[in-house]
Each structure stands twice: as C-alpha cells, then as structure tokens.
Design a protein around this motif. Structure first.
Motif, mmCIF file in Angstrom:
data_model
loop_
_atom_site.group_PDB
_atom_site.id
_atom_site.type_symbol
_atom_site.label_atom_id
_atom_site.label_comp_id
_atom_site.label_asym_id
_atom_site.label_seq_id
_atom_site.Cartn_x
_atom_site.Cartn_y
_atom_site.Cartn_z
ATOM 1 N N ASN A 60 206.403 98.139 102.319
ATOM 2 C CA ASN A 60 206.336 99.302 101.438
ATOM 3 C C ASN A 60 205.091 100.103 101.776
ATOM 4 N N VAL A 61 205.269 101.414 101.893
ATOM 5 C CA VAL A 61 204.160 102.316 102.161
ATOM 6 C C VAL A 61 204.087 103.305 100.999
ATOM 7 N N PHE A 62 202.908 103.365 100.397
ATOM 8 C CA PHE A 62 202.683 104.274 99.285
ATOM 9 C C PHE A 62 201.681 105.341 99.694
ATOM 10 N N ASN A 66 202.703 106.961 95.431
ATOM 11 C CA ASN A 66 204.147 107.200 95.456
ATOM 12 C C ASN A 66 204.761 106.561 96.697
ATOM 13 N N ASN A 67 205.864 105.856 96.510
ATOM 14 C CA ASN A 67 206.562 105.225 97.626
ATOM 15 C C ASN A 67 207.132 106.309 98.546
ATOM 16 N N ILE A 68 206.841 106.204 99.846
ATOM 17 C CA ILE A 68 207.322 107.236 100.782
ATOM 18 C C ILE A 68 208.843 107.261 100.862
ATOM 19 N N LYS A 69 209.511 106.187 100.418
ATOM 20 C CA LYS A 69 210.983 106.171 100.402
ATOM 21 C C LYS A 69 211.522 107.234 99.454
ATOM 22 N N HIS A 70 210.711 107.629 98.469
ATOM 23 C CA HIS A 70 211.112 108.648 97.499
ATOM 24 C C HIS A 70 210.551 110.022 97.881
#
Length: 93
Positions: A60-62, A66-70
C-alpha cells in the motif's frame, strides 16, 4: 520535479536501514523507481516480477494520507513537500 518525503515501514525500513528519505520525482512511479534503484532489494518487495511495473498486490502506498489506489495510482502527480508512505503487509496480535 517535486521533492517528496518517503517513509518506509516494517521490513522495508529494515532493508533500507532508514525510516525516511527525500526523493525527487514527478509521479509516484518516478519516486518508487528511484527508491528501488537506491535500494535494489526493495524492488522485488514493491513491484511484481515481469516487464510491466506494477505494485505487488499487498503493498500500500499512501500520499499525504490517501491511498494512491483511490487517486491516479502510480501516475499520481506529486508536489513539493508531499509525504509518501510505503506499507508492506503487517501482521501481529
């Protein structure tokens, strides 16, 4: 290019022997590539093997909390002073 503060956690921090460092880049991908160039053992933990650069499913990268997936994923554009956290899977009890 943006100057970003990158924070590493758990085994990523142990491998790099640092909990945070400053890296420049235009996108999340640029910073992660620079990180894995500086610390080659991190590459197999952060990216899936193969030709296409893709984050391992458990990483997971924030960016600024905020999670970069979002966001725009690895193409998310960075700004000076951004803070990026890279989290491997964590277990415990």
């Amino acid at each position: 290019m943006a100057n970003v503060n990158v924070k590493l956690f758990a085994n990523l921090r142990e491998i790099a022997q640092t909990s945070s460092l400053s890296i420049t880049g235009d996108t999340v991908k640029d910073v992660l590539l620079s990180l894995t160039e500086q610390y080659p053992p991190l590459k197999e933990l952060i990216f899936e093997s193969g030709d296409e650069l893709k984050l391992c499913g458990y990483i997971n990268v924030f960016l600024n909390g905020n999670n970069i997936k979002h966001m725009e994923g690895m193409d998310t554009v960075l700004n000076d002073g951004d803070e990026m956290g890279v989290f491997p899977p964590v277990s415990g009890g």
